[in-house]
Design an enzyme around this catalytic site. Structure first.
Site, PDB file in Angstrom:
ATOM      1  N   GLU A 137     -62.494   2.750 -56.351  1.00 56.89           N
ATOM      2  CA  GLU A 137     -62.112   1.661 -55.453  1.00 56.89           C
ATOM      3  C   GLU A 137     -63.093   1.524 -54.298  1.00 56.89           C
ATOM      4  OE1 GLU A 137     -59.919  -0.352 -56.422  1.00 56.89           O
ATOM      5  OE2 GLU A 137     -59.180   0.892 -58.057  1.00 56.89           O
ATOM      6  N   ASP A 205     -67.275   2.093 -61.983  1.00 62.16           N
ATOM      7  CA  ASP A 205     -67.155   3.370 -62.692  1.00 62.16           C
ATOM      8  C   ASP A 205     -68.413   4.215 -62.489  1.00 62.16           C
ATOM      9  OD1 ASP A 205     -64.632   3.018 -63.696  1.00 62.16           O
ATOM     10  OD2 ASP A 205     -65.281   2.310 -65.664  1.00 62.16           O
TER      11      ASP A 205
END
Length: 487
Positions: A137, A205
């Site tokens: 995040e 990611d």
């Protein structure tokens, strides 16, 4: 300054949260993909991102069950800041919030605001797995994915998003309900934007794993947590909530594992704070999961030294919640004797003292702890509450005035200050403190009204009146500034 329309913001926000679905990496090596996320300055400035983030977190405070537990807030922010300190392209301060929600989920939005669901502690087995979600995040923010999506949207024909704002707010509390409300709107969404968000997820990611490793965590925490999500979806008829906003195709999990394998093997010590935070959430905020909690406590009681300590701490909390304060004290006292500076133990013992009306013990313990942990917010807010319970309202107010000055965004401080002022019959201070609560929830009209009433109650021309009037001007300016994001 660009006047960003509500339609553009909503389109961007929904696309990032709902439509990310990454394709396979071409190679798992760390530098196989370029960093494409630090653009979009021509469309949205950093100051604008921070303003929109502040506006939205105020809305979340008003509508979502945030957990205001000082210990848990301190833990997730300390963990988050550790990750941020090892991230690249950090352009905003970061703030981390915890929502009491039994569904696995997390999301980030403008201005460095990251929201975690409490269920992450239920399913994260270690700190590296929890940190992997946070690192992902954080990367959405540092790569300015929302701003880039807005820039991309401005190059296309605007879409009609009638009524979508309410659906997005609903989605924060319940993605499934929000998805249903938005289904008609999303049906016509352009495939090009979907592909763009796939790139966002891919980048988050990759960069998130890099941040995770740099911060000293196990990079395998990311694919390991993804596997937990995959297992949840495989063995349950109900899709995990996080997968509505973070789709997990098989390729994403495989790519994460391949990429993690490129990092040197790392043994990460078990985190005592993570274990304490996990058991605190499960004992105090997840009462519907009592069978799982009992199973976990039994497991911890037979585990490592840190896990055994956590099991004893958890049982002390449970006994206290069952109003068995003497038994809780018996369990907790030997722990506190061995670790007299442990804030987790101090906090719980203070609660037991207050419930047993042993206020002087709580106050002395907290004062001594503050001599060793100067200005620790957890100890300060506990001491203020102990003063209140002991009817030492003046001491509580003095401490809370300092606390709210240093921690103006903490609702705990303003709530206790409201009570302290009311107990002393200082209605003007009570109104002013309540106004700050309203402002933190984005209810500017109500905040201004309370401050106006407070101003009318104090002496004409006094410092208090000048302070209240100045604050009214600040809130009006803030309200006017934020109005551009509501059009």
């Amino acid at each position: 300054m660009i006047n960003i329309s509500k339609k553009s913001l909503i389109a961007v926000f929904v696309s990032l949260l709902l439509l990310g679905s990454p394709p396979a990496f071409s190679t798992p090596a760390e530098d196989s993909l370029p960093d494409i996320g630090t653009t979009a300055g021509a469309t949205l400035s950093i100051n604008q991102e921070m303003a929109m983030g502040d506006l939205y977190i105020r809305s979340i405070r008003a509508q979502v069950p945030l957990i205001y537990d000082p210990l848990l807030a301190q833990y997730i922010n300390k963990l988050g800041q550790k990750l941020v300190s090892h991230a690249d392209s950090v352009k905003t301060p970061f703030h981390f919030y915890l929502i009491n929600n039994p569904n696995i989920n997390a999301y980030a939005f403008f201005g460095g605001n990251v929201v975690l669901h409490s269920a992450l502690f239920r399913y994260s087995r270690n700190e590296s797995e929890l940190a992997s979600v946070m690192a992902h995040e954080i990367s959405h923010v540092t790569q300015r994915h929302l701003a880039r999506l807005m820039e991309d949207q401005q190059r296309k024909s605007p879409l009609a998003w009638a009524g979508a704002l309410g659906s997005i707010l609903l989605m924060m509390a319940s993605p499934q309900a929000g998805m249903a409300a938005l289904s008609g709107t999303l049906a016509g969404f352009q495939q090009g934007m979907i592909s763009f968000t796939q790139t966002n997820e891919q980048e988050a990611d990759r960069i998130g794993m890099r941040t995770l490793s740099r911060a000293g965590f196990d990079p395998h925490g990311m694919p390991n947590f993804m596997q937990i999500l995959a297992d949840q979806s495989r063995y349950s008829s109900k899709l995990p909530e996080m997968l509505y906003t973070h789709p997990l195709p098989d390729s994403r999990l495989a790519d994460a594992r391949n990429r993690a394998n490129q990092y040197p093997a790392k043994t990460v010590p078990e985190s005592q704070d993570f274990l304490f935070a996990r058991i605190r959430i499960l004992t105090m905020y997840s009462t519907e999961q009592r069978p799982y909690l009992d199973q976990l406590l039994n497991k911890y009681s037979q585990g490592t030294a840190k896990e055994q300590l956590t099991a004893a701490y958890g049982r002390a909390i449970l006994l206290s919640q069952d109003k068995k304060y003497a038994e809780a004290r018996t369990v907790l006292s030997p722990l506190l004797e061995k670790q007299p500076d442990n804030i987790w133990f101090i906090d719980t013992m203070t609660d037991i003292d207050i419930e047993q009306k042993q206020y002087s013990n709580a106050i002395t313990r907290l004062q001594n702890a503050l001599n060793k942990h100067k200005n620790n917010p957890v100890l300060q807010i506990n001491l203020a509450n102990a003063y209140l319970q002991d009817k030492q309202y003046s001491q509580a107010s003095q401490l809370l005035f300092r606390y709210t000055f240093t921690n103006p965004d903490d609702l705990n401080g303003w709530t206790l200050l409201t009570e302290a002022a009311g107990k002393q019959g200082k209605h003007y201070e009570e109104l002013a403190a309540y106004a700050e609560i309203m402002a933190l929830q984005g209810k500017f009209d109500m905040a201004i009204d309370y401050l106006s009433k407070a101003s009318a109650l104090v002496k004409l021309g006094s410092n208090d009146q000048k302070r209240y009037d100045a604050r009214i001007d600040q809130l009006r300016q803030l309200q006017q500034s934020y109005s551009q994001y509501k059009k």
